[in-house]
Design a protein around this motif. Sequence first.
Motif, mmCIF file in Angstrom:
data_model
loop_
_atom_site.group_PDB
_atom_site.id
_atom_site.type_symbol
_atom_site.label_atom_id
_atom_site.label_comp_id
_atom_site.label_asym_id
_atom_site.label_seq_id
_atom_site.Cartn_x
_atom_site.Cartn_y
_atom_site.Cartn_z
ATOM 1 N N ASP A 167 -13.199 -6.131 2.962
ATOM 2 C CA ASP A 167 -11.807 -6.441 2.625
ATOM 3 C C ASP A 167 -10.811 -5.762 3.555
ATOM 4 O OD1 ASP A 167 -12.608 -8.024 0.499
ATOM 5 O OD2 ASP A 167 -12.603 -6.346 -0.904
ATOM 6 N N GLY A 168 -11.259 -5.222 4.671
ATOM 7 C CA GLY A 168 -10.347 -4.549 5.593
ATOM 8 C C GLY A 168 -9.990 -3.166 5.100
ATOM 9 N N TRP A 169 -8.743 -2.756 5.310
ATOM 10 C CA TRP A 169 -8.299 -1.433 4.881
ATOM 11 C C TRP A 169 -8.162 -1.415 3.373
ATOM 12 C CZ3 TRP A 169 -8.484 2.561 7.996
ATOM 13 C CH2 TRP A 169 -8.431 2.348 9.383
ATOM 14 N N SER A 170 -8.812 -0.456 2.733
ATOM 15 C CA SER A 170 -8.701 -0.322 1.282
ATOM 16 C C SER A 170 -8.250 1.096 0.951
ATOM 17 C CB SER A 170 -10.030 -0.631 0.606
ATOM 18 O OG SER A 170 -11.046 0.240 1.065
ATOM 19 N N MET A 171 -7.658 1.235 -0.211
ATOM 20 C CA MET A 171 -7.172 2.541 -0.653
ATOM 21 C C MET A 171 -8.193 3.177 -1.576
ATOM 22 S SD MET A 171 -3.181 1.627 -1.487
ATOM 23 C CE MET A 171 -2.913 3.166 -2.313
ATOM 24 N N HIS A 227 0.831 -1.206 0.000
ATOM 25 C CA HIS A 227 0.000 0.000 0.000
ATOM 26 C C HIS A 227 0.864 1.253 0.000
ATOM 27 C CE1 HIS A 227 -2.973 -2.834 1.893
ATOM 28 N NE2 HIS A 227 -3.693 -2.302 0.926
ATOM 29 N N PHE A 228 1.925 1.233 0.808
ATOM 30 C CA PHE A 228 2.753 2.422 0.955
ATOM 31 C C PHE A 228 3.468 2.785 -0.334
ATOM 32 C CE2 PHE A 228 2.868 0.616 5.377
ATOM 33 C CZ PHE A 228 1.859 1.432 5.835
ATOM 34 N N ALA A 229 3.856 1.783 -1.099
ATOM 35 C CA ALA A 229 4.544 2.039 -2.359
ATOM 36 C C ALA A 229 3.661 2.836 -3.312
ATOM 37 C CB ALA A 229 4.966 0.725 -3.003
ATOM 38 N N GLY A 266 -3.406 12.146 -2.830
ATOM 39 C CA GLY A 266 -4.786 12.200 -2.368
ATOM 40 C C GLY A 266 -5.335 10.854 -1.931
ATOM 41 N N THR A 267 -4.473 9.846 -1.842
ATOM 42 C CA THR A 267 -4.917 8.516 -1.426
ATOM 43 C C THR A 267 -5.195 8.495 0.065
ATOM 44 O OG1 THR A 267 -3.682 7.422 -3.177
ATOM 45 C CG2 THR A 267 -4.219 6.089 -1.266
ATOM 46 N N MET A 268 -6.233 7.794 0.447
ATOM 47 C CA MET A 268 -6.519 7.565 1.857
ATOM 48 C C MET A 268 -6.868 6.092 2.046
ATOM 49 S SD MET A 268 -10.388 8.910 2.828
ATOM 50 C CE MET A 268 -9.841 10.533 3.139
ATOM 51 N N PHE A 269 -6.715 5.625 3.280
ATOM 52 C CA PHE A 269 -7.091 4.261 3.638
ATOM 53 C C PHE A 269 -8.421 4.314 4.371
ATOM 54 C CE2 PHE A 269 -2.469 4.084 3.390
ATOM 55 C CZ PHE A 269 -2.302 2.997 2.547
ATOM 56 N N VAL A 270 -9.332 3.405 4.016
ATOM 57 C CA VAL A 270 -10.675 3.389 4.592
ATOM 58 C C VAL A 270 -10.990 1.988 5.101
ATOM 59 C CG1 VAL A 270 -13.125 3.752 4.128
ATOM 60 C CG2 VAL A 270 -11.427 5.160 2.961
#
Length: 146
Positions: free
Chosen positions: A139-143, A104-106, A113-117
């Motif tokens: 699906d847990g944390w998604s971008m 995810h970090f890559a 403007g990406t966020m994790f939800v």
Amino acid sequence: MSDSARVTLRLIIRNPVPGVALRVQRGRDGLLAPASVTADAVTFEFSLEVKPGADGSASLRGLEVQGPPSARFVYVTVGTRAGQFDSPWDRRAKVPLNGIGPAHFAALSQRPGTMFVATIEGRSRDGGPACASVPLLGDGWSMITR
């Protein structure tokens, strides 16, 4: 990714118990108010620092982050712990952050403007507010990109 980056997390608590205060714990005794509250959901947004490790891992840091680097989480406080002193509820829900990983970090530097939800259920099996370790829904944390 550079030495560190900031990322926004959005935590949605669906189906909350009406009339019961919820706050995200900040540090040892601070509280973060919700970004929005409706009858169907309470939503929190906060920004964290992402620091890459030499081994390709990444660490989340910030006032809202709790726990050791290998098992980070966020506490959602409930009732009296959330500052609602006349509440019959005194609980805390532990929301895992471990679903957010190096892959995810890559993508952060490539997707401004990406966020994790992530979403959790607002009620426990006893019908009261969620408490203890809670699973992420779907699906847990998604971008997502704002």
